[in-house]
Write a protein that holds these residues in place. Structure first.
Motif, PDB file in Angstrom:
ATOM      1  N   THR A 161       0.814  -1.221   0.000  1.00 27.09           N
ATOM      2  CA  THR A 161       0.000   0.000   0.000  1.00 27.09           C
ATOM      3  C   THR A 161       0.850   1.274   0.000  1.00 27.09           C
ATOM      4  O   THR A 161       0.298   2.373   0.007  1.00 27.09           O
ATOM      5  N   GLY A 162       2.175   1.105   0.013  1.00 26.23           N
ATOM      6  CA  GLY A 162       3.050   2.269  -0.013  1.00 26.23           C
ATOM      7  C   GLY A 162       2.980   3.112   1.238  1.00 26.23           C
ATOM      8  O   GLY A 162       3.115   4.345   1.168  1.00 26.23           O
ATOM      9  N   GLN A 163       2.779   2.460   2.382  1.00 25.31           N
ATOM     10  CA  GLN A 163       2.636   3.202   3.635  1.00 25.31           C
ATOM     11  C   GLN A 163       3.857   3.051   4.546  1.00 25.31           C
ATOM     12  O   GLN A 163       3.736   3.036   5.759  1.00 25.31           O
ATOM     13  N   THR A 164       5.028   2.933   3.942  1.00 20.39           N
ATOM     14  CA  THR A 164       6.243   2.741   4.747  1.00 20.39           C
ATOM     15  C   THR A 164       6.478   3.889   5.723  1.00 20.39           C
ATOM     16  O   THR A 164       7.093   3.708   6.778  1.00 20.39           O
ATOM     17  N   ALA A 165       5.975   5.068   5.386  1.00 16.70           N
ATOM     18  CA  ALA A 165       6.178   6.221   6.272  1.00 16.70           C
ATOM     19  C   ALA A 165       5.509   6.016   7.623  1.00 16.70           C
ATOM     20  O   ALA A 165       5.931   6.612   8.624  1.00 16.70           O
ATOM     21  N   GLN A 166       4.497   5.154   7.671  1.00 13.85           N
ATOM     22  CA  GLN A 166       3.788   4.930   8.930  1.00 13.85           C
ATOM     23  C   GLN A 166       4.644   4.196   9.958  1.00 13.85           C
ATOM     24  O   GLN A 166       4.316   4.177  11.139  1.00 13.85           O
ATOM     25  N   LEU A 167       5.731   3.575   9.496  1.00 11.28           N
ATOM     26  CA  LEU A 167       6.596   2.831  10.413  1.00 11.28           C
ATOM     27  C   LEU A 167       7.708   3.696  11.003  1.00 11.28           C
ATOM     28  O   LEU A 167       8.445   3.228  11.880  1.00 11.28           O
ATOM     29  N   ARG A 168       7.826   4.926  10.541  1.00 14.03           N
ATOM     30  CA  ARG A 168       8.846   5.806  11.103  1.00 14.03           C
ATOM     31  C   ARG A 168       8.476   6.163  12.540  1.00 14.03           C
ATOM     32  O   ARG A 168       7.328   6.454  12.843  1.00 14.03           O
ATOM     33  N   SER A 169       9.473   6.134  13.391  1.00 15.27           N
ATOM     34  CA  SER A 169       9.204   6.412  14.801  1.00 15.27           C
ATOM     35  C   SER A 169      10.428   7.007  15.474  1.00 15.27           C
ATOM     36  O   SER A 169      11.560   6.599  15.204  1.00 15.27           O
ATOM     37  N   GLN A 170      10.176   7.971  16.335  1.00 17.89           N
ATOM     38  CA  GLN A 170      11.225   8.549  17.172  1.00 17.89           C
ATOM     39  C   GLN A 170      11.113   8.046  18.608  1.00 17.89           C
ATOM     40  O   GLN A 170      11.799   8.547  19.493  1.00 17.89           O
TER      41      GLN A 170
END
Length: 279
Positions: free
Chosen positions: A35-44
């Motif tokens: 789904t191209g949602q790799t940005a949702q896995l970014r975390s600080q």
């Protein structure tokens, strides 16, 4: 139900927990890339995810342990003590003011626990003490984990919360696998796979519910679990809870509903204050 079933087929609890989490990883990664949602896995907040995973792994031990040792409906009812522990944590940890209604609900709920467990009586023989302790501890741990999830979802997506829990808990459980893993039939492997898929979907839905829904509403919906676990226990395991469970369960459920009602009133009052224009 699947946890209890595969354990009856000879799969040890640590192995069940490992595959329950490990199966989630390819499913979640496949969904993210498809789904191209790799940005949702970014975390600080990796440390916060790690702490939630430690508590979640311990919670799985008590949750699955209670389900294995007790009739499913009894394990479910004991898990309904989560709102009671949430009130106690609110008062002791968050220093929030807890009124008479919620304290009365806590007392009522734990009275229901005593009715079910019947400590010191012949009825207690129906419930293994270790199973009853695991069920109660699950209620406490889920209350703590719910606070962790609500804190995480302020900045993290439901997908990242579930993914990092699966990742870190799989790493925690992997060293135990060589000591507990055994050979299984194709049927058992299939059930383990289904367990992982359903568990992943359930975790996503629960995390989303805690983020987008009012806690009181989520709590009320959770009580439908008792219907399903009673049905599964009867149809799959030919196992119904002891009769005194039906005396204690309404007390625990009523306590949870009172707490949900008071939380709803409190939320409405806060919203009213926030919407009141300044003089």
């Amino acid at each position: 139900m699947l946890v209890k079933y595969v354990n009856a087929q000879g799969v040890a609890l640590p192995e069940i927990m490992f595959w329950r989490q490990a199966v989630s990883l390819p499913l979640l990664l496949g969904w993210v890339f498809a789904t191209g949602q790799t940005a949702q896995l970014r975390s600080q907040r990796r440390k916060a995810h790690a702490m939630r995973s430690v508590m979640g792994t311990i919670g799985m031990v008590t949750l699955f342990g209670a389900q294995i040792l007790l009739p499913l409906a009894v394990a479910t009812v004991l898990g309904f003590t989560t709102p009671l522990f949430a009130v106690i944590l609110t008062a002791l940890v968050l220093k929030d003011r807890v009124g008479l209604w919620r304290w009365a609900a806590v007392v009522l709920g734990f009275a229901g626990v005593l009715v079910i467990a019947q400590p010191g009586s012949a009825g207690a023989m129906h419930l293994p003490p270790l199973g009853a302790a695991a069920g109660l501890l699950t209620g406490l741990l889920v209350a703590i984990i719910s606070l962790q999830i609500r804190d995480l979802t302020r900045t993290e997506t439901p997908l990242s919360v579930v993914f990092y829990f699966a990742l870190f808990s799989t790493m925690i459980l992997a060293p135990l696998l060589p000591f507990f893993a055994t050979a299984h039939s194709a049927q058992v492997w299939g059930i383990i796979l289904v367990l992982g898929v359903i568990g992943t979907a359930a975790q996503m839905l629960l995390t989303a519910a805690l983020r987008y829904g009012a806690a009181a509403s989520v709590l009320v919906m959770d009580y439908t679990t008792l219907v399903w676990t009673t049905l599964y226990g009867w149809l799959v395991f030919d196992q119904l809870p002891p009769s005194h469970t039906w005396l204690g369960a309404p007390l625990i459920v009523a306590a949870g509903l009172v707490i949900a009602w008071r939380e709803h009133i409190k939320l409405r009052r806060l919203q009213a204050v926030e919407q009141t224009p300044p003089a």
